[in-house]
Design a protein around this motif. Structure first.
Motif, PDB file in Angstrom:
ATOM      1  N   ALA A 524      12.808  -6.843  31.247  1.00  0.00           N
ATOM      2  CA  ALA A 524      13.918  -7.093  32.173  1.00  0.00           C
ATOM      3  C   ALA A 524      13.594  -8.238  33.124  1.00  0.00           C
ATOM      4  CB  ALA A 524      14.254  -5.818  32.941  1.00  0.00           C
ATOM      5  N   GLU A 525      12.376  -8.296  33.629  1.00  0.00           N
ATOM      6  CA  GLU A 525      11.996  -9.316  34.603  1.00  0.00           C
ATOM      7  C   GLU A 525      11.059 -10.361  34.018  1.00  0.00           C
ATOM      8  OE1 GLU A 525      13.457  -9.283  37.429  1.00  0.00           O
ATOM      9  OE2 GLU A 525      14.397  -7.320  37.170  1.00  0.00           O
ATOM     10  N   GLY A 526      10.797 -10.336  32.729  1.00  0.00           N
ATOM     11  CA  GLY A 526       9.832 -11.233  32.131  1.00  0.00           C
ATOM     12  C   GLY A 526      10.397 -12.614  31.836  1.00  0.00           C
ATOM     13  N   PRO A 527       9.593 -13.506  31.266  1.00  0.00           N
ATOM     14  CA  PRO A 527      10.026 -14.877  30.972  1.00  0.00           C
ATOM     15  C   PRO A 527      11.106 -14.900  29.908  1.00  0.00           C
ATOM     16  CG  PRO A 527       7.885 -14.430  29.982  1.00  0.00           C
ATOM     17  CD  PRO A 527       8.203 -13.261  30.856  1.00  0.00           C
ATOM     18  N   ARG A 528      11.894 -15.978  29.956  1.00  0.00           N
ATOM     19  CA  ARG A 528      12.968 -16.177  28.986  1.00  0.00           C
ATOM     20  C   ARG A 528      12.758 -17.443  28.153  1.00  0.00           C
ATOM     21  NH1 ARG A 528      13.673 -11.699  30.263  1.00  0.00           N
ATOM     22  NH2 ARG A 528      15.581 -10.654  30.959  1.00  0.00           N
ATOM     23  N   VAL A 529      11.705 -18.208  28.449  1.00  0.00           N
ATOM     24  CA  VAL A 529      11.420 -19.437  27.716  1.00  0.00           C
ATOM     25  C   VAL A 529      10.065 -19.277  27.019  1.00  0.00           C
ATOM     26  CG1 VAL A 529      11.099 -21.931  27.845  1.00  0.00           C
ATOM     27  CG2 VAL A 529      12.757 -20.812  29.350  1.00  0.00           C
ATOM     28  N   PHE A 530      10.030 -19.623  25.721  1.00  0.00           N
ATOM     29  CA  PHE A 530       8.827 -19.402  24.925  1.00  0.00           C
ATOM     30  C   PHE A 530       8.508 -20.666  24.123  1.00  0.00           C
ATOM     31  CE2 PHE A 530      11.095 -15.465  25.525  1.00  0.00           C
ATOM     32  CZ  PHE A 530      10.109 -14.592  25.962  1.00  0.00           C
ATOM     33  N   THR A 531       7.223 -20.939  23.954  1.00  0.00           N
ATOM     34  CA  THR A 531       6.756 -22.087  23.176  1.00  0.00           C
ATOM     35  C   THR A 531       6.586 -21.674  21.719  1.00  0.00           C
ATOM     36  OG1 THR A 531       5.602 -22.996  25.088  1.00  0.00           O
ATOM     37  CG2 THR A 531       4.950 -23.804  22.917  1.00  0.00           C
ATOM     38  N   LEU A 532       7.275 -22.403  20.822  1.00  0.00           N
ATOM     39  CA  LEU A 532       7.173 -22.145  19.392  1.00  0.00           C
ATOM     40  C   LEU A 532       6.435 -23.301  18.724  1.00  0.00           C
ATOM     41  CD1 LEU A 532      10.731 -20.770  18.511  1.00  0.00           C
ATOM     42  CD2 LEU A 532       8.763 -19.581  19.486  1.00  0.00           C
ATOM     43  N   ARG A 533       5.732 -23.009  17.684  1.00  0.00           N
ATOM     44  CA  ARG A 533       4.918 -24.000  16.975  1.00  0.00           C
ATOM     45  C   ARG A 533       5.268 -23.953  15.495  1.00  0.00           C
ATOM     46  NH1 ARG A 533      -0.498 -24.373  14.809  1.00  0.00           N
ATOM     47  NH2 ARG A 533      -1.512 -26.355  15.426  1.00  0.00           N
ATOM     48  N   VAL A 534       5.673 -25.093  14.964  1.00  0.00           N
ATOM     49  CA  VAL A 534       5.980 -25.206  13.535  1.00  0.00           C
ATOM     50  C   VAL A 534       4.908 -26.064  12.886  1.00  0.00           C
ATOM     51  CG1 VAL A 534       7.560 -26.177  11.829  1.00  0.00           C
ATOM     52  CG2 VAL A 534       8.453 -24.849  13.729  1.00  0.00           C
ATOM     53  N   GLU A 535       4.310 -25.566  11.818  1.00  0.00           N
ATOM     54  CA  GLU A 535       3.270 -26.281  11.097  1.00  0.00           C
ATOM     55  C   GLU A 535       3.737 -26.558   9.676  1.00  0.00           C
ATOM     56  OE1 GLU A 535      -1.484 -25.854   9.918  1.00  0.00           O
ATOM     57  OE2 GLU A 535      -0.470 -24.304  11.092  1.00  0.00           O
ATOM     58  N   ALA A 536       3.504 -27.792   9.219  1.00  0.00           N
ATOM     59  CA  ALA A 536       3.875 -28.187   7.861  1.00  0.00           C
ATOM     60  C   ALA A 536       2.648 -28.140   6.971  1.00  0.00           C
ATOM     61  CB  ALA A 536       4.477 -29.586   7.855  1.00  0.00           C
ATOM     62  N   ASP A 537       2.793 -27.520   5.837  1.00  0.00           N
ATOM     63  CA  ASP A 537       1.705 -27.462   4.870  1.00  0.00           C
ATOM     64  C   ASP A 537       1.456 -28.864   4.309  1.00  0.00           C
ATOM     65  OD1 ASP A 537       0.088 -25.394   3.137  1.00  0.00           O
ATOM     66  OD2 ASP A 537       0.884 -26.891   1.737  1.00  0.00           O
ATOM     67  N   PRO A 538       0.199 -29.223   3.968  1.00  0.00           N
ATOM     68  CA  PRO A 538      -0.059 -30.555   3.394  1.00  0.00           C
ATOM     69  C   PRO A 538       0.760 -30.836   2.144  1.00  0.00           C
ATOM     70  CG  PRO A 538      -2.113 -29.530   4.068  1.00  0.00           C
ATOM     71  CD  PRO A 538      -1.056 -28.490   4.224  1.00  0.00           C
ATOM     72  N   ALA A 539       1.161 -29.781   1.429  1.00  0.00           N
ATOM     73  CA  ALA A 539       1.933 -29.986   0.202  1.00  0.00           C
ATOM     74  C   ALA A 539       3.424 -29.838   0.432  1.00  0.00           C
ATOM     75  CB  ALA A 539       1.478 -28.999  -0.866  1.00  0.00           C
ATOM     76  N   ALA A 540       3.872 -29.690   1.687  1.00  0.00           N
ATOM     77  CA  ALA A 540       5.288 -29.526   1.963  1.00  0.00           C
ATOM     78  C   ALA A 540       6.062 -30.777   1.564  1.00  0.00           C
ATOM     79  CB  ALA A 540       5.496 -29.214   3.441  1.00  0.00           C
ATOM     80  N   GLU A 541       7.253 -30.559   1.060  1.00  0.00           N
ATOM     81  CA  GLU A 541       8.089 -31.680   0.644  1.00  0.00           C
ATOM     82  C   GLU A 541       8.538 -32.484   1.853  1.00  0.00           C
ATOM     83  OE1 GLU A 541      12.273 -32.465  -1.812  1.00  0.00           O
ATOM     84  OE2 GLU A 541      11.385 -30.458  -1.671  1.00  0.00           O
ATOM     85  N   GLY A 542       8.406 -33.806   1.782  1.00  0.00           N
ATOM     86  CA  GLY A 542       8.771 -34.661   2.891  1.00  0.00           C
ATOM     87  C   GLY A 542      10.265 -34.843   3.023  1.00  0.00           C
ATOM     88  N   GLY A 543      10.674 -35.277   4.235  1.00  0.00           N
ATOM     89  CA  GLY A 543      12.074 -35.544   4.493  1.00  0.00           C
ATOM     90  C   GLY A 543      12.701 -34.502   5.393  1.00  0.00           C
ATOM     91  N   PRO A 544      13.949 -34.742   5.847  1.00  0.00           N
ATOM     92  CA  PRO A 544      14.637 -33.773   6.711  1.00  0.00           C
ATOM     93  C   PRO A 544      15.082 -32.552   5.919  1.00  0.00           C
ATOM     94  CG  PRO A 544      16.087 -35.606   6.189  1.00  0.00           C
ATOM     95  CD  PRO A 544      14.751 -35.954   5.607  1.00  0.00           C
TER      96      PRO A 544
END
Length: 729
Positions: A524-544
């Motif tokens: 109820a009284e805690g934070p409402r903003v959180f830091t998220l982290r997205v990591e791309a695998d070395p083999a992930a397909e490039g592009g949007p």
């Protein structure tokens, strides 16, 4: 009001003999002489008992040992009934035996845990040792002794306890004892009434809910008191009325404990085993030599050799034969033979009533679905036909915030009949009206053709204010390079959270992207903003790529429908060839350098550890100079450089050498003459006999070198140097 006095023996004897004769004659009468009684269900299971699962059943058998039993029970039927109770008990159950007359005594010194046929034999031997020597009969003393045993026994919430009392249930205490004196002071003309009042008002309330099952062998037994005792304790009290009462009474207790219907009949009748059966106990009371056998649904005889008592246990008792079958096959078992006998059968079911994915919280004004199923511990459901032979009733109650819990209200609420779904699940919907608690309890009862009684543990759901979960938008993630990570902020400003909860985060956007953290805590009284982290695998397909971020409340259960879904875009930047491969190139190059360095250290040849060089300088024959050195210490190998030793006329030198020594394969030494010098082999001094000529041989070179033989002496001509190699210890 008639003054209290013991019933005279001449009056009790004919009456009780009639009862016993009826019992014996009824047991051995032909099956055709009696009408078949319908399947009988004992009163409803006490709350919580069937929901307890496979908890321990802890029972105290209280057996009367007064002299009046010589008339009312001359055949010892009460002890046979006690033995049947022992044989019907499951492995893991605990049984204690108490005998009472004027006073009570423990026969088994506490509880015996049944783990093997030997434990059953120990209990039955103790029961058979109970006599009929007591002058008085204090029913309350036996009951009080059983209560003390139960109070002292450790247990768990899933355990069940009971007392089984067998005798003529008279209360005829010693007038000089505590109870007799107290009764004479209070009501000297009604000893039995005083005794009954003590039991009902003092002993039964102290049993802690343990039911009492009391069986009166004599028709003169106090029927009204026994029935009141059964009602007050949640058990059952009865007086002998038919010959079948004793085995049916004992088997009925176990059917009640297992929540199943008692089956009884004559040999040849079907003993139906249903879906989810975990055990089957069949007891046959028949004349000796009747040769009764139990056949399974395939017509195969159930073995009686007891080679595997954990699967099938056979008991040949003095008055009955008992089969205990673990995991019986579904279908009709039958008793073959046993003419003139009767059987009772108890099925143990492994099916239990439970709530499925039960919510922990419910929002005020918002419906929740309550689902109930009958299933085994592994989650297997019985057939729909089996369920249709039963009815499921659901009770629900609500308590507002600040009131006492609603669990206690369930017993007073009228149940609602639920219909099963096509998947065998029963469903109901309910919305809380205000903050507080919702309570539910389900009960399965037999319908036409049914046999199972089950009651679930109560389900308590907290009623909380509505949850409002909102997000400012999809976090703005910067382009992320393959094998790297980027961070962004998730804002839940504007969310209204009344109770602490945990929300699960998941990212959908194709393979190669991972999100952390996996969950966030909201208060109820805690934070409402959180830091998220997205990591791309070395083999992930490039592009949007389009991605979806879901924020789903998971703890406590009940808010799952308040999940929010955010949509956005994440761009994956592909690596160049050098960025992708340079780590491997660096690692490979480093490994190659390390390999070459190791080869340079360990490959160059070295002199053997025990090779010793001895040399003489004979340029002054009158005073020859000698020397010794260990080759490995004198000449060490270097980096990609083998060991070598330069030898001059006076010994090892750096310059001006006349011969060079190097290590050879097999631990030997080769010598190379320098400066065109000639080497010859001469015999050792001790190898030439006195007066014999010395044989000198020229050394033959091969590729400019020769191999030094151990202990052979070599002379470099015109230098005065003589050397030889020895192998030290």
């Amino acid at each position: 009001m008639v003054p209290w006095r013991p019933l005279a023996a001449p009056v009790r004897l004919p009456l009780t003999l009639c009862v016993v004769c009826a019992w014996i004659c009824g047991l051995f009468a032909p099956a055709s002489a009696r009408a078949e009684a319908p399947v009988e269900l004992l009163p409803a299971i006490p709350p919580g008992s069937p929901a307890a699962g496979e908890g321990v059943v802890r029972s105290v058998i209280v057996v009367e040992a007064s002299s009046s039993l010589r008339a009312t029970d001359p055949k010892g039927q009460r002890k046979l009934a006690a033995e049947l109770h022992v044989d019907l008990s499951r492995d893991g159950d605990e049984v204690a035996v108490v005998a009472f007359a004027g006073t009570a005594r423990e026969v088994t010194s506490g509880f015996v845990t049944i783990r093997s046929p030997e434990d059953r034999a120990t209990l039955k031997l103790a029961i058979r040792g109970i006599g009929t020597e007591g002058v008085w009969a204090d029913f309350s003393a036996g009951l009080a002794a059983g209560r003390k045993l139960l109070e002292a026994a450790p247990g768990s919430p899933s355990d069940r306890e009971l007392l089984l009392i067998l005798g003529d249930e008279s209360c005829d205490p010693d007038p000089r004892g505590p109870l007799g004196v107290a009764a004479q002071v209070a009501r000297p003309h009604r000893m039995d009434a005083f005794c009954h009042e003590k039991v009902l008002k003092e002993i039964v309330p102290a049993l802690g809910g343990a039911p009492v099952f009391a069986f009166g062998l004599s028709r003169s037994a106090p029927r009204a008191f026994l029935e009141a005792l059964g009602r007050a304790s949640g058990g059952l009290g009865m007086v002998a009325a038919e010959a079948d009462d004793l085995p049916r009474f004992i088997a009925g207790i176990h059917a009640r404990l297992r929540g199943t219907a008692l089956m009884k009949g004559a040999p040849g009748a079907a003993i139906e085993v249903h879906d989810g059966a975990g055990s089957l106990d069949v007891a046959l009371v028949a004349p000796r030599g009747a040769g009764a056998r139990l056949l399974d649904p395939a017509g195969v005889e159930v073995p009686t050799h007891n080679e595997k008592p954990g699967e099938v246990l056979f008991v040949e008792g003095p008055a009955y034969r008992l089969f205990k079958v673990a995991s019986p096959a579904v279908g009709a078992y039958r008793v073959a033979g046993g003419a003139g006998g009767r059987f009772v059968a108890v099925e143990g079911s492994s099916l239990w009533l439970e709530f499925v994915d039960a919510p922990e919280v419910a929002e005020v004004g918002k419906e929740i679905e309550v689902r109930v199923r009958l299933a085994s511990a592994s989650g297997e459901l019985p057939s729909l036909a089996f369920l249709d032979r039963h009815e499921l009733h659901l009770r629900g109650a609500q308590a507002a915030s600040g009131e006492l819990g609603c669990s206690g209200q369930l017993a007073t609420v009228k149940p609602v009949l639920l219909r099963r779904g096509a998947d065998g699940i029963y469903r109901a919907r309910q919305a809380p009206r205000a903050r507080g608690e919702l309570c539910f309890q389900a009960e399965l009862v037999p319908g036409p053709g049914g046999m199972l009684t089950r009651r679930s543990a109560p389900l308590v759901v907290r009623a909380v204010p509505r949850l409002k979960l909102v997000a400012a938008g999809m976090p703005a993630f910067a382009p992320v390079v393959q094998g790297q990570a980027v961070e962004a902020m998730l804002s839940l400003e504007g969310s209204e959270i009344a109770v602490p909860l945990e929300a699960q985060l998941s990212l959908e956007g194709g393979p190669g992207l991972s999100l952390s953290p996996a969950s966030i805590a909201l208060t109820a009284e805690g934070p409402r903003v959180f830091t998220l982290r997205v990591e791309a695998d070395p083999a992930a397909e490039g592009g949007p790529r389009s991605v979806k971020l879901e924020v789903r409340p998971v703890k406590p259960k009940g808010h799952e429908t308040r999940a929010i879904l955010l949509e956005g875009e994440v761009t994956v930047v592909p690596l160049t060839f050098w960025e992708r491969t340079h780590p491997w190139i660096a690692v490979g190059s480093g490994g190659l350098v390390l390999l070459l360095f190791g080869l340079g250290l360990f490959l160059p040849p070295r002199f053997g550890r025990r090779l010793v060089l001895r040399y003489e300088d004979r340029r002054a024959p009158e005073v020859p100079r000698t020397g010794t050195c260990v080759l490995r210490k004198q000449a060490r190998a270097g980096f990609y450089r083998g060991a070598r030793l330069l030898l001059g006329a006076a010994g090892p030198v750096r310059t001006g050498a006349v011969v060079e020594l190097r290590p050879a394969s097999g631990g030997g030494v080769v010598a190379r003459p320098l400066g065109g010098k000639v080497v010859r082999e001469i015999p050792a001094e001790d190898a030439v006999a006195l007066g014999e000529p010395r044989e000198v041989r020229a050394v033959v070179l091969k590729d400019g070198v020769f191999r030094c033989a151990p202990s052979a002496r070599y002379e470099v001509i015109d230098t005065g140097l003589v050397f030889w190699i020895e192998v030290g210890r």
